[in-house]
Design a protein around this motif. Structure first.
Motif, PDB file in Angstrom:
ATOM      1  N   GLU A  75       0.922  -1.299   0.029  1.00  0.00           N
ATOM      2  CA  GLU A  75       0.020   0.089   0.100  1.00  0.00           C
ATOM      3  C   GLU A  75       0.846   1.151  -0.034  1.00  0.00           C
ATOM      4  OE1 GLU A  75      -3.169   0.508  -0.607  1.00  0.00           O
ATOM      5  OE2 GLU A  75      -4.319  -1.303   0.286  1.00  0.00           O
ATOM      6  N   GLU A  87       1.011   4.152  -2.872  1.00  0.00           N
ATOM      7  CA  GLU A  87       0.776   5.613  -2.606  1.00  0.00           C
ATOM      8  C   GLU A  87       2.044   6.586  -2.941  1.00  0.00           C
ATOM      9  OE1 GLU A  87      -0.915   8.875  -1.594  1.00  0.00           O
ATOM     10  OE2 GLU A  87      -1.631   7.153  -1.401  1.00  0.00           O
ATOM     11  N   HIS A 134       1.510   6.916  -6.675  1.00  0.00           N
ATOM     12  CA  HIS A 134       0.389   8.148  -6.864  1.00  0.00           C
ATOM     13  C   HIS A 134       0.808   9.362  -6.908  1.00  0.00           C
ATOM     14  CE1 HIS A 134      -3.381   9.944  -6.787  1.00  0.00           C
ATOM     15  NE2 HIS A 134      -3.396  10.512  -5.629  1.00  0.00           N
TER      16      HIS A 134
END
Length: 277
Positions: free
Chosen positions: A199, A203, A206
């Motif tokens: 995760e 991120e 992103h």
């Protein structure tokens, strides 16, 4: 100034990759290095009567012809052309010359002159992908034509198992601009949920891509090779990016299973990120 390395065996496929590279980098200041590597052990007096010196002389003539053809089709003032002829295996030649020249990218065709049609990638291209560190490789299928004005979609297949370096991110962003592409980040799920570490890696991506068009996609209950193929096919994507840090990964991925999915030949350009960029 970018340094682009184009290995050539003077085949039609190598020429098509060359033309593709000229179009892709038409707005960049570039040095294009054409590298011909011939294997010395194939040229001994008792093999077809060819000597190493004869082979070098013949390849020099072919290289001069190539440079003349290049000067005819490419009048771009931003582009400069250089040639290298090395008596070595291609991957060994690249490893040696990169000690003196920092290359931004290797561009090559998927297959050489004498490769069988039922091989998804040629021996040279696969050896370069697996052994040359620090440089990304762009493989161009023989049917690919770069159309600059058309917006494209780039698929980045990842397992969210590594942090991308700033150099890697900058390279990917630069390539999205070259292709005028949005980037679709594809994860083939092999567990129910992403781990906390995965995760965090997601991120990070992103945040890195916040200024360019991007989106995340997950496929479940499907083999990696089938998942990549079905995603690209369903969306009619234009470029595939693969990144992995383990030796042998690409050779295992592009085995008979993916060959069956893609057909005899890949249809879109593929960017292979190196183990260490």
């Amino acid at each position: 100034m970018k340094n682009i390395l184009i290995p050539t065996d003077f085949s039609v496929n190598a020429w098509k990759a060359t033309v593709y590279a000229f179009s892709l980098f038409q707005n960049d200041l570039c040095n294009f290095y054409f590298l011909n590597a011939y294997k010395p052990e194939f040229y001994t007096p008792d093999v077809n009567g060819h000597s190493l010196s004869q082979a070098k002389a013949e390849n020099k003539i072919l290289m001069e012809k190539l440079l003349k053809e290049v000067s005819i089709i490419n009048k771009n003032p931003n582009h400069r052309f250089k040639s290298l002829i090395v008596g070595s295996w291609l991957n060994d030649a690249i490893i040696e010359i990169q000690k003196d020249i920092i290359f931004d990218l290797i561009v090559m065709g998927t297959q050489g002159e004498n490769e069988p049609d039922d091989k998804i990638f040629g021996t040279n291209s696969m050896n370069v992908i697996e052994t040359v560190d620090h440089m990304p490789v762009l493989l161009i299928p023989d049917q690919s034509v770069h159309v600059p004005e058309v917006k494209k979609e780039m698929v980045l297949a990842t397992r969210f198992d590594k942090s991308f370096s700033i150099a890697e991110i900058n390279f990917l962003i630069d390539m999205t601009k070259k292709f005028k592409a949005s980037i679709r980040i594809l994860y083939i799920q092999d567990t129910e949920d992403l781990s906390e570490e995965q995760e965090n890696k997601k991120e990070e991506l992103h945040e890195h891509f916040e200024k360019i068009s991007h989106s995340f996609h997950t496929l479940t209950n499907i083999e990696v090779t089938k998942g990549i193929h079905s995603f690209i096919q369903s969306r009619n994507s234009d470029i595939l990016v693969l990144n992995h840090k383990k030796r042998g990964f690409f050779r295992n991925l592009f085995s008979k299973s993916l060959l069956k999915e893609l057909g005899k030949k890949p249809q879109i350009p593929i960017i292979f990120m190196p183990a260490d960029l």
